[in-house]
Scaffold this motif. Structure first.
Motif, mmCIF file in Angstrom:
data_model
loop_
_atom_site.group_PDB
_atom_site.id
_atom_site.type_symbol
_atom_site.label_atom_id
_atom_site.label_comp_id
_atom_site.label_asym_id
_atom_site.label_seq_id
_atom_site.Cartn_x
_atom_site.Cartn_y
_atom_site.Cartn_z
ATOM 1 N N VAL A 596 11.776 -43.868 -11.294
ATOM 2 C CA VAL A 596 12.196 -42.627 -10.654
ATOM 3 C C VAL A 596 12.130 -42.825 -9.147
ATOM 4 N N THR A 597 13.193 -42.440 -8.457
ATOM 5 C CA THR A 597 13.245 -42.647 -7.006
ATOM 6 C C THR A 597 12.972 -41.379 -6.219
ATOM 7 N N THR A 598 13.328 -40.226 -6.790
ATOM 8 C CA THR A 598 13.150 -38.969 -6.062
ATOM 9 C C THR A 598 13.381 -37.820 -7.031
ATOM 10 N N GLN A 599 13.515 -36.624 -6.538
ATOM 11 C CA GLN A 599 13.921 -35.475 -7.340
ATOM 12 C C GLN A 599 15.007 -34.728 -6.595
ATOM 13 N N CYS A 665 -3.968 -28.204 -23.689
ATOM 14 C CA CYS A 665 -4.226 -28.490 -22.279
ATOM 15 C C CYS A 665 -3.392 -27.620 -21.355
ATOM 16 N N LEU A 666 -2.216 -27.201 -21.816
ATOM 17 C CA LEU A 666 -1.367 -26.328 -20.987
ATOM 18 C C LEU A 666 -1.966 -24.940 -20.835
ATOM 19 N N GLY A 667 -2.951 -24.608 -21.677
ATOM 20 C CA GLY A 667 -3.605 -23.307 -21.581
ATOM 21 C C GLY A 667 -4.901 -23.329 -20.811
ATOM 22 N N TYR A 668 -5.350 -24.512 -20.377
ATOM 23 C CA TYR A 668 -6.586 -24.596 -19.596
ATOM 24 C C TYR A 668 -6.389 -23.977 -18.219
ATOM 25 N N LYS A 669 -7.460 -23.428 -17.701
ATOM 26 C CA LYS A 669 -7.396 -22.879 -16.340
ATOM 27 C C LYS A 669 -7.080 -23.989 -15.342
ATOM 28 N N ASP A 670 -7.724 -25.124 -15.522
ATOM 29 C CA ASP A 670 -7.449 -26.301 -14.698
ATOM 30 C C ASP A 670 -6.786 -27.352 -15.587
ATOM 31 N N ILE A 671 -5.518 -27.595 -15.343
ATOM 32 C CA ILE A 671 -4.779 -28.543 -16.170
ATOM 33 C C ILE A 671 -5.316 -29.951 -15.900
ATOM 34 N N PRO A 672 -5.689 -30.701 -16.944
ATOM 35 C CA PRO A 672 -6.185 -32.064 -16.712
ATOM 36 C C PRO A 672 -5.093 -32.961 -16.178
ATOM 37 N N ILE A 673 -5.503 -34.002 -15.518
ATOM 38 C CA ILE A 673 -4.541 -34.857 -14.837
ATOM 39 C C ILE A 673 -3.618 -35.567 -15.814
ATOM 40 N N TYR A 674 -4.082 -35.804 -17.050
ATOM 41 C CA TYR A 674 -3.223 -36.459 -18.029
ATOM 42 C C TYR A 674 -2.214 -35.494 -18.641
ATOM 43 N N MET A 675 -2.206 -34.244 -18.227
ATOM 44 C CA MET A 675 -1.152 -33.310 -18.609
ATOM 45 C C MET A 675 -0.584 -32.659 -17.348
ATOM 46 N N SER A 676 -0.517 -33.448 -16.281
ATOM 47 C CA SER A 676 0.063 -33.007 -15.021
ATOM 48 C C SER A 676 1.341 -33.786 -14.767
ATOM 49 N N PRO A 677 2.296 -33.201 -14.041
ATOM 50 C CA PRO A 677 3.546 -33.924 -13.764
ATOM 51 C C PRO A 677 3.315 -35.102 -12.829
ATOM 52 N N VAL A 678 4.121 -36.119 -12.981
ATOM 53 C CA VAL A 678 4.006 -37.282 -12.107
ATOM 54 C C VAL A 678 4.705 -37.004 -10.781
ATOM 55 N N GLN A 679 4.366 -37.800 -9.787
ATOM 56 C CA GLN A 679 5.007 -37.700 -8.484
ATOM 57 C C GLN A 679 6.294 -38.511 -8.487
ATOM 58 N N PRO A 680 7.461 -37.886 -8.338
ATOM 59 C CA PRO A 680 8.709 -38.656 -8.317
ATOM 60 C C PRO A 680 8.682 -39.717 -7.221
ATOM 61 N N GLY A 681 9.008 -40.926 -7.593
ATOM 62 C CA GLY A 681 8.995 -42.021 -6.632
ATOM 63 C C GLY A 681 7.611 -42.533 -6.308
ATOM 64 N N GLY A 682 6.591 -42.073 -7.057
ATOM 65 C CA GLY A 682 5.220 -42.430 -6.719
ATOM 66 C C GLY A 682 4.874 -43.885 -6.939
ATOM 67 N N LEU A 683 5.619 -44.585 -7.782
ATOM 68 C CA LEU A 683 5.314 -45.996 -8.030
ATOM 69 C C LEU A 683 5.948 -46.924 -6.993
#
Length: 760
Positions: A596-599, A665-683
């Motif tokens: 992924v390069t961007t959004q 996990c989508l119902g947690y008050k604090d969403i865990p990082i393994y159910m968080s969106p990735v950063q486009p172009g982050g790699l």
């Protein structure tokens, strides 16, 4: 070692530690159900060589990403090798060329040594001091994985380096070749005992009985657990001269020197030669009865899975930890983010679990990832999987019968090439198809009586095939039959009917597909009901305008090319004929060489004008996903939904999307990082300039001219007969008032931190 590098990285450790604390604070909250592990605790996630599915095995990047993105009690795995001067390094293979560029630095360093009695050539750690290895860089050892991080100066790490610079919650040392090192006057026992005094070692494993027995006295009263590793059942354990298969029958013996066993996953769930699961063995229950923990290995997301899992690695993990009969005590994975979400987000979850988010799940040819598309089997599976909207891509036969099939070219979705109709193959420049056999070439009777559906394998070039036992299962469905199935399915909220090539069929083949659809909807009673949503989808604005007079239809405009942007005037123009829009995944997250390069801003722009935005096409196979989504279909869906706010997905695997929106996990008050969106172009910042994907020209911007189509032509009556190639005659359609006759029947932050590793 590498003091300058690590001093710079100390700042990273502070940042990573704060992220780990955040993950720990919002870690697995799935504690209400007792696990069927030995002690009732939740299963462990063990990261083999760190996050080795993405970064070079045992590299700093791999270990740090594993710690940041996994469960708070993740254990990192280190395959220990000894250098000439007795230093323990973490490296995945006895031969250093299998994971590093040592052969570039020591071109004459290749030696041949006996390994378990087999002469083995290579570059071995016993021939080099730690100082000798300083210039050597780690590289991706599995050729099917991305090599783009090989130039990022990832040095070989010592065991102490891993602990110091990644601070893992748990450490697992694996000693694979104690006998080999002993032959070179290096003692693994001395090193392991020594290092355990300097750092906390949670697990020590080995496939050699003699090694574990040699250290049992030292660790008998220690919290460190000794684990016996099983190799292949026919492989011979060197110190007992017994096969591992025979040792498995003597668990009481193993219990005398180990507290657990590590077995390849097929010891527990065998797989036959056709890649289907067999009934599970009693390994886990037998070991638990003997007081031994059981850890399962060889979990890899970017490889073919047994067909039973529908290419869903989460389903595979759940089959080992939450099957109702037993649970292994831990899983060893190259992609630790996926078992983390499986354990915390998806375990102990039924089909009737409350949906946590509002995401429309639309099928693509039914559950076409499991059965031939558009068949009764595919539709029944999609319904049972929890699909919201059932789809039918409409094709039309020579005698004017509308039916559901994913392509106008019968060669794509049927076995027509194996029949007497194979000689009808012909190129059609109007449809941009070379050597096709078209639905309008045959009558419905000929299709139904002669052809069989064929499952579509989009990644056959990766040797990824779908449900081979069902490759020709199911029956073709007329549109009328499809509408009846959807009407009778109480869980289905609507139907989506796709119409393409309408202008060509009317003008060149004398077939009015839009009129046939309208007629079928009317006869099925869909025009006089409000229970089911009716969606008409097309990339041709003229088709949607044909249906605009029916106010109860949702008209869905398909932008089937990848776009980088869309003008406001174009969106206003679409308003004239559509009420929702379908775009491609790459129109949301552009990719280059599977990264992924961007959004783009396409989704928010369309939604600002009131358009629901549906995205296609989601598949489970890892080859369909950019590396940024870690070979995880849930990560891809989540990034599109949580990261960009799309309204629905069009998918060949509706079970995955339906399961995604139920995960706790989508119902947690604090969403865990393994159910968080990735950063486009982050790699991309983690690659050297030479290994970056080549810069491509951006996709086009969708303009007003791109969405304006001429009105549909009048259906042109064609000659009454057509040569079908097998001596029979297919009658042409008989127009009636212009209508043919129809027949009814948080990775965000972790990637950002990792980007600064380029300083190291």
């Amino acid at each position: 070692m590498y003091k300058l590098q690590f001093l710079v990285c100390l700042f990273l450790v502070v940042l990573l530690s704060s992220l780990v604390a955040l993950v720990a604070a919002q870690g697995s909250r799935n504690n209400t159900s007792k696990w069927q592990t030995l002690k009732g605790d939740s299963p462990l996630v063990i990261a083999r060589g760190g996050f080795s599915g993405i970064f070079p095995d045992s590299s700093l990047y791999a270990y740090q990403l594993a710690v940041v993105t996994s469960l708070p009690n993740v254990v990192v795995w280190c395959d220990v090798q000894l250098t000439k001067d007795g230093v323990g390094i973490c490296f995945p293979d006895l031969r250093l060329e299998n994971g590093s560029n040592i052969d570039d630095y020591f071109k004459n360093g290749r030696k041949t040594y006996p390994v378990n009695g087999v002469p083995t050539p290579g570059w071995f750690s016993v021939d080099f001091t730690l100082n000798d290895l300083e210039p050597v860089n780690l590289k991706q050892r599995i050729y099917s994985r991305a090599p783009n991080f090989d130039g990022s100066l990832q040095k070989i790490l010592t065991v102490e380096d891993v602990v110091k610079f990644t601070r893992p919650p748990g450490l697992w040392l694996n000693v694979q070749h104690d006998a080999f090192f002993s032959q070179h006057n290096l003692t693994m026992r001395t090193f392991i005992i020594s290092v355990s005094r300097r750092v906390v070692v949670n697990y020590i494993s080995s496939p050699e009985v003699s090694f574990l027995r040699s250290i049992i006295t030292r660790f008998r009263t220690s919290p460190t657990k000794l684990i016996f590793q099983f190799l292949g059942p026919d492989d011979v354990e060197p110190s007992t001269n017994q096969t591992y298969g025979s040792l498995l029958k003597n668990l009481t013996f193993i219990q005398t020197f180990a507290s657990g066993i590590l077995v390849p996953k097929n010891y527990i769930w065998p797989v036959d030669n056709s890649l289907y699961l067999q009934p599970h063995t009693s390994v886990v229950s037998d070991a638990h009865k003997a007081g031994l923990e059981v850890f399962a290995s060889t979990f890899i997301s970017d490889a073919a899975l047994p067909y039973n899992y529908s290419y869903d690695p989460v389903a595979e993990y759940l089959n080992y930890v939450d099957n109702g009969d037993f649970s292994v005590d831990g899983v060893l994975s190259d992609f630790p983010i996926t078992p983390s979400e499986a354990i915390d987000c998806f375990s102990h979850m039924g089909k009737n679990e409350k949906e946590q988010v509002k995401l429309l799940v639309i099928s693509s040819e039914g559950a076409s990832g499991d059965y031939p598309g558009c068949t009764d089997k595919a539709y029944s599976k999609a319904i049972s999987d929890g699909v919201d909207v059932l789809d039918c891509p409409v094709q039309i036969t020579n005698d004017g019968i509308p039916f559901c099939l994913g392509s106008i070219n019968l060669k794509d979705r049927t076995n027509v090439d194996e029949t007497n109709f194979s000689n009808l193959a012909k190129s059609n420049p109007d449809l941009n198809i070379d050597s096709g056999i078209y639905t309008y070439n045959l009558t419905w009777s000929q299709i139904q009586s002669t052809l069989r559906p064929a499952i579509f394998n989009p990644y056959a070039n990766f040797s990824l095939f779908r449900n081979t036992k069902a490759r020709n299962d199911g029956n073709f469905m007329q549109l009328s039959d499809f509408l009846a199935i959807a009407s009778n399915a109480s869980s289905v909220s609507g139907v989506l009917i796709s119409i393409e090539n309408a202008a060509y069929l009317a003008e060149k083949q004398g077939l009015g597909v839009t009129d046939a659809v309208l007629d079928a909807l009317s006869k099925a009673g869909y025009n006089n009901q409000t229970a089911k949503k009716i969606m008409i989808k097309s990339s041709d604005s003229a088709v949607l305008k044909k249906f605009k007079s029916s106010s109860n239809y949702e008209l869905v405009y398909t932008v089937d090319e990848d776009i980088s942007d869309i003008t406001n005037s174009t969106i206003s123009g679409i308003k004239n004929f559509a009420s929702s829009v379908v775009i491609t995944k790459r129109s949301v997250f552009p990719t280059d060489k599977a990264f992924v390069t961007t959004q783009t801003m396409v989704v928010p722009k369309l939604q600002a004008f009131g358009f629901p935005v549906y995205v296609q096409l989601f598949r489970n196979e890892f080859a369909s996903q950019p590396w940024d989504f870690f070979s995880d279909a849930y990560m891809e869906i989540n990034t599109h939904f949580s990261g960009m706010g799309i309204d629905g997905v069009i998918t060949e695997f509706p079970a995955t999307a339906a399961k995604y929106r139920r995960n706790r996990c989508l119902g947690y008050k604090d969403i865990p990082i393994y159910m968080s969106p990735v950063q486009p172009g982050g790699l991309l910042p983690l690659m050297t300039e030479q290994l970056l994907p080549p810069a491509l020209a951006p996709s086009p911007i969708l303009s007003e001219n791109d969405v304006v189509e001429p009105p549909l032509p009048t259906v042109v009556e064609k000659p009454p007969t057509t040569n079908t190639g097998n001596g029979s005659t297919a009658p042409g359609p008989t127009p009636r008032n212009g209508q043919p006759t129809t027949v009814a029947s948080m990775i965000l932050s972790s990637i950002a931190v990792l980007a600064t590793l380029l300083l190291c």
